[in-house]
Write a protein that holds these residues in place. Structure first.
Motif, mmCIF file in Angstrom:
data_model
loop_
_atom_site.group_PDB
_atom_site.id
_atom_site.type_symbol
_atom_site.label_atom_id
_atom_site.label_comp_id
_atom_site.label_asym_id
_atom_site.label_seq_id
_atom_site.Cartn_x
_atom_site.Cartn_y
_atom_site.Cartn_z
ATOM 1 N N HIS A 151 0.656 -0.631 -0.046
ATOM 2 C CA HIS A 151 0.164 0.164 0.247
ATOM 3 C C HIS A 151 1.229 1.117 -0.508
ATOM 4 N N ALA A 152 0.631 2.496 -0.819
ATOM 5 C CA ALA A 152 1.502 3.342 -1.023
ATOM 6 C C ALA A 152 0.327 4.032 -1.716
ATOM 7 N N PRO A 153 0.891 6.141 -1.438
ATOM 8 C CA PRO A 153 -0.105 6.990 -2.520
ATOM 9 C C PRO A 153 0.283 7.097 -3.594
ATOM 10 N N ALA A 154 -0.592 7.430 -4.063
ATOM 11 C CA ALA A 154 0.395 7.350 -5.762
ATOM 12 C C ALA A 154 0.303 8.965 -5.995
ATOM 13 N N ARG A 155 0.418 9.949 -4.711
ATOM 14 C CA ARG A 155 1.024 10.985 -5.206
ATOM 15 C C ARG A 155 1.417 12.399 -4.139
ATOM 16 N N ALA A 156 1.504 12.858 -4.162
ATOM 17 C CA ALA A 156 2.366 13.466 -2.837
ATOM 18 C C ALA A 156 3.367 14.910 -3.481
ATOM 19 N N ALA A 157 2.442 15.932 -2.302
ATOM 20 C CA ALA A 157 3.534 17.275 -1.890
ATOM 21 C C ALA A 157 5.055 17.368 -2.223
ATOM 22 N N PRO A 158 5.520 18.052 -2.395
ATOM 23 C CA PRO A 158 6.860 18.224 -2.435
ATOM 24 C C PRO A 158 7.504 18.761 -1.151
ATOM 25 N N GLY A 159 8.240 18.121 -0.462
ATOM 26 C CA GLY A 159 8.627 18.314 1.167
ATOM 27 C C GLY A 159 7.698 17.544 1.959
ATOM 28 N N THR A 160 7.107 16.545 1.258
ATOM 29 C CA THR A 160 5.980 15.680 2.527
ATOM 30 C C THR A 160 6.786 14.030 2.670
ATOM 31 N N ALA A 161 5.792 13.837 3.162
ATOM 32 C CA ALA A 161 6.999 12.028 3.615
ATOM 33 C C ALA A 161 5.288 11.618 3.866
ATOM 34 N N PHE A 162 5.606 10.372 2.346
ATOM 35 C CA PHE A 162 4.659 9.323 2.110
ATOM 36 C C PHE A 162 4.748 8.173 3.226
ATOM 37 N N ASP A 163 3.753 7.290 2.979
ATOM 38 C CA ASP A 163 4.579 5.883 3.904
ATOM 39 C C ASP A 163 3.874 4.805 2.846
ATOM 40 N N VAL A 164 5.023 3.717 3.314
ATOM 41 C CA VAL A 164 4.470 2.722 2.382
ATOM 42 C C VAL A 164 4.762 1.351 3.593
ATOM 43 N N HIS A 165 3.578 0.787 3.201
ATOM 44 C CA HIS A 165 3.354 -0.740 4.198
ATOM 45 C C HIS A 165 2.889 -1.604 3.798
ATOM 46 N N GLY A 166 2.870 -2.930 4.026
ATOM 47 C CA GLY A 166 2.443 -4.123 3.379
ATOM 48 C C GLY A 166 3.276 -5.443 4.406
ATOM 49 N N ARG A 167 2.504 -6.598 2.644
ATOM 50 C CA ARG A 167 3.700 -8.136 3.860
ATOM 51 C C ARG A 167 3.836 -8.421 3.717
ATOM 52 N N ASP A 187 14.986 4.110 4.019
ATOM 53 C CA ASP A 187 14.423 3.662 4.932
ATOM 54 C C ASP A 187 14.135 2.257 5.572
ATOM 55 N N ALA A 188 14.330 1.531 6.608
ATOM 56 C CA ALA A 188 14.819 0.556 6.199
ATOM 57 C C ALA A 188 13.612 -0.350 8.317
ATOM 58 N N ALA A 189 13.014 -1.357 7.636
ATOM 59 C CA ALA A 189 12.651 -2.425 9.048
ATOM 60 C C ALA A 189 12.795 -3.277 8.396
ATOM 61 N N GLU A 190 12.753 -4.370 10.112
ATOM 62 C CA GLU A 190 12.539 -5.721 10.139
ATOM 63 C C GLU A 190 11.063 -5.825 9.798
ATOM 64 N N LEU A 191 11.101 -6.957 9.384
ATOM 65 C CA LEU A 191 9.555 -7.813 9.772
ATOM 66 C C LEU A 191 9.302 -8.410 11.086
ATOM 67 N N ASP A 192 8.649 -7.624 10.960
ATOM 68 C CA ASP A 192 7.365 -7.677 11.892
ATOM 69 C C ASP A 192 6.908 -10.263 12.480
ATOM 70 N N ALA A 193 6.055 -10.303 13.813
ATOM 71 C CA ALA A 193 6.152 -11.566 13.283
ATOM 72 C C ALA A 193 5.109 -12.475 12.643
ATOM 73 N N ALA A 194 4.529 -11.098 11.625
ATOM 74 C CA ALA A 194 3.227 -11.390 10.669
ATOM 75 C C ALA A 194 4.042 -11.333 9.310
ATOM 76 N N GLY A 195 5.093 -10.613 9.440
ATOM 77 C CA GLY A 195 5.714 -10.548 8.684
ATOM 78 C C GLY A 195 5.793 -8.853 7.392
ATOM 79 N N ALA A 196 4.863 -8.238 8.630
ATOM 80 C CA ALA A 196 4.097 -6.872 7.606
ATOM 81 C C ALA A 196 5.443 -6.205 8.015
ATOM 82 N N PHE A 197 5.831 -4.320 7.393
ATOM 83 C CA PHE A 197 5.839 -3.817 7.555
ATOM 84 C C PHE A 197 5.581 -2.608 7.178
ATOM 85 N N HIS A 198 6.236 -1.136 7.825
ATOM 86 C CA HIS A 198 5.852 -0.392 7.780
ATOM 87 C C HIS A 198 6.858 0.512 7.683
ATOM 88 N N LEU A 199 7.308 1.793 6.272
ATOM 89 C CA LEU A 199 8.531 2.085 5.889
ATOM 90 C C LEU A 199 7.976 3.953 5.566
#
Length: 601
Positions: A151-167, A187-199
């Motif tokens: 799941h990730a946004p398709a658009r963002a404004a300059p200078g803003t942050a956006f979230d990317v998460h999935g499994r 950004d980097a993240a370890e996978l949790d027990a269900a394999g989910a991540f949030h960047l």
């Protein structure tokens, strides 16, 4: 109108015209008394037989089962299947089955089919419409290792942050990394027990960008990166009204961040005895508050607004203006009632609680988040692997069960919520001392927290674009909804254009579908507007494609089984037309003979 109803109406009108003609004809040419009633009865009889010729009664048939092979079907399951077995184009070629170009063709070849058994990963969107009205059996196979949800946004404004998460499936101990278009780790993240991540990524200059998503297993082996497309587009500058019941460090650093972020800011600070400092008096009417995209105020400012201005603020909230109330301490009972009137009732107050932010050990990730710095304040790599200051929050939660927590990567603590009211959103902020981050040189964390709040609550500045049901992929039917009124076309990277045809069954959703042949950036055109979107390669992210097929087929299996059970009848097929045609021909011949027959002289 259904074709059978339209045909019945036309034939009924023809019978009425024929009756009128016969009555006038009988007055001019008298005949035997029995002749007119017989002719009048033969007219509806002929019309009914003609209707049955075109719409013959359906005949009950014995229910049959068709086994449908899709991508990933294996030989043992096919050998255990009985009855008719067909293979869609995605199925392996080595299996013994009747090849068909699509499911609709297979059902036309075998009209007695009442139940479908799907083997493999699931039905392509191309074939799902043909299932309607039939029972569908599907046992989802295990998903392959790798990325299965994104799941990730398709658009963002300059200078803003956006979230990317999935499994990620079946990769325990793995890691996922988000790279910027230059290949640097954002950004980097370890996978949790269900394999989910949030960047979290960061949009820079306006334009089209691809952020590769890398997945590493426990041994550090990399899978093929998955592109995360993003359109960075500059929208209107958010207009923010900042109200404070008293000056303080939290308000001062919030104001400084808003000015540095380029927000269109209006400030009013109460200093006592009805005196306010800042950019002038705040609005006192609903129209005045509605000129702002977001109103940020503390509990003191909310209490000093007065009943009339709070009512005007509530009206602006219903019209689309976002409101964020930040707590600076214990909330009096009067302010609790005022918050409840705005739609944000509070639960019990548990004092204060600590908030810990995650430590960023990688200097490259920290540089991507903070930027390269400037000559006066260069980037300091020593900040990496240093813990951020411990913050405090008010241990109070909203009383409404539908309050949505604001997600902030880097901490498990929840200190902000929002809920919808009318066309706007009312938010609650319980963090007491976020300014300590700015004082410690971590302006990136301070700005990230408030940027997430503004993005969640402010009136949307970007125009809504047509959306896709899933991530578009080359060679696969791709539905798109929310199309504008004008005729829409899609231009591919090679310049070819495809005209979209709206689906009449979609109704107000205004949906259409097309089959992209190449990956890369495409563009949707409608009138003088256009929206870019990215098409994945056919072989990219196989786990993601398998999960989409699986989810769509599982959902369809529930709908198909319910529809078949609701019908509750034996499957039928169209009956033959020739007996009714012969009967109509005989009745019409008799009618013609009686009308032409003359009495003996």
């Amino acid at each position: 109108m259904n074709p059978d109803i339209a045909l019945a109406l036309v034939l009924a009108l023809a019978v009425l015209v024929a009756w009128v003609r016969l009555l006038f004809w009988q007055r001019r040419v008298p005949g035997p008394r029995w002749k007119l009633p017989v002719l009048l009865l033969l007219q509806p009889l002929c019309a009914g037989l003609l209707y049955l010729t075109f719409m013959p009664p359906r005949l009950a048939v014995e229910a049959g089962t068709m086994t449908v092979l899709t991508a990933g079907a294996d030989a043992p399951a096919v050998q255990a299947a009985g009855g008719i077995v067909v293979a869609l184009p995605e199925a392996p070629r080595t299996l013994d089955a009747e090849p068909v170009p699509d499911l609709a063709t297979a059902l036309r070849r075998h009209p007695d089919t009442a139940r479908l058994q799907v083997l493999g990963q699931g039905l392509d969107p191309r074939d799902r419409e043909a299932v309607r009205g039939r029972a569908l059996g599907f046992e989802p196979p295990p998903l392959p290792p790798g990325l299965v949800e994104l799941h990730a946004p398709a658009r963002a404004a300059p200078g803003t942050a956006f979230d990317v998460h999935g499994r990620i499936n079946a990769m325990e101990g793995g890691q996922v990394r988000l790279l910027d278009p230059a290949g640097q780790v954002v950004d980097a993240a370890e996978l949790d027990a269900a394999g989910a991540f949030h960047l979290r990524g960061y949009a820079r200059a306006p334009g089209l960008a691809i952020f590769p998503l890398q997945v590493l297993d426990a041994d550090g082996r990399e899978a093929d990166p998955v592109p995360v497309p993003l359109e960075v587009v500059a929208g209107p500058t958010p207009r923010v009204l900042l109200l404070a019941g008293a000056p303080g460090p939290e308000f001062r650093h919030l104001r400084r961040w808003a000015e540095d972020a380029g927000l269109e800011l209006h400030v009013e600070v109460a200093v006592g005895r009805g005196v306010g400092l800042g950019d002038g008096p705040a609005p006192s009417t609903a129209e005045g508050f509605a000129e702002y995209d977001l109103v940020i105020l503390d509990e003191r400012a909310l209490g000093t607004l007065g009943a009339a201005r709070r009512s005007a603020l509530a009206q602006a909230l219903d019209a689309g203006t976002g409101v964020l109330v930040r707590l600076g301490g214990a909330v009096p009972a009067a302010v609790r009632a005022q918050l409840a009137d705005l739609g944000m009732a509070l639960g019990d107050d548990g004092g204060t609680a600590p908030v810990d932010l995650a430590v960023i050990a990688d200097a490259g990730v920290l540089r991507a988040r903070m930027g390269p710095g400037s000559a006066d304040a260069p980037f300091d790599p020593a900040l990496a692997d240093q813990a951020a200051p411990e913050l405090l929050r008010r241990a109070v939660q909203p009383g409404a069960v539908d309050a949505v927590p604001m997600s902030v990567p880097g901490t498990d603590a929840v200190f902000a919520w929002w809920r919808a009211r009318g066309r706007g959103r009312i938010g609650l902020w319980t963090l007491l001392d976020s300014h300590r981050l700015a004082l410690a040189g971590r302006g990136d964390l301070h700005g990230g927290l408030w940027s997430a709040a503004v993005a969640s609550l402010a009136r949307p500045a970007l125009e809504d674009a047509p959306g896709f049901e899933s991530m578009p992929r080359a060679g696969r039917r791709t539905p798109v909804c929310g199309l504008p009124e004008e005729e829409a076309t899609i231009s591919a990277p090679d310049g070819t254009r495809t005209v979209l045809q709206l689906d009449p069954a979609a109704g107000p959703g205004r949906c259409a579908a097309f089959w992209p042949q190449a990956d890369g950036w495409h563009r949707l055109h409608a009138g003088d507007r256009s929206w870019p979107f990215h098409i994945l390669a056919a072989d990219a992210a196989p786990g993601l494609a398998a999960a989409e097929l699986r989810e769509g087929t599982v959902r369809l299996a529930g709908e198909g089984g319910t529809a078949a059970a609701a019908a509750g009848s034996t499957p039928t097929r169209r009956g033959p037309s020739w007996p009714w045609f012969l009967a109509w021909l005989a009745a019409s011949g008799l009618l013609w003979w009686l009308e032409r027959r003359r009495p003996a002289r």
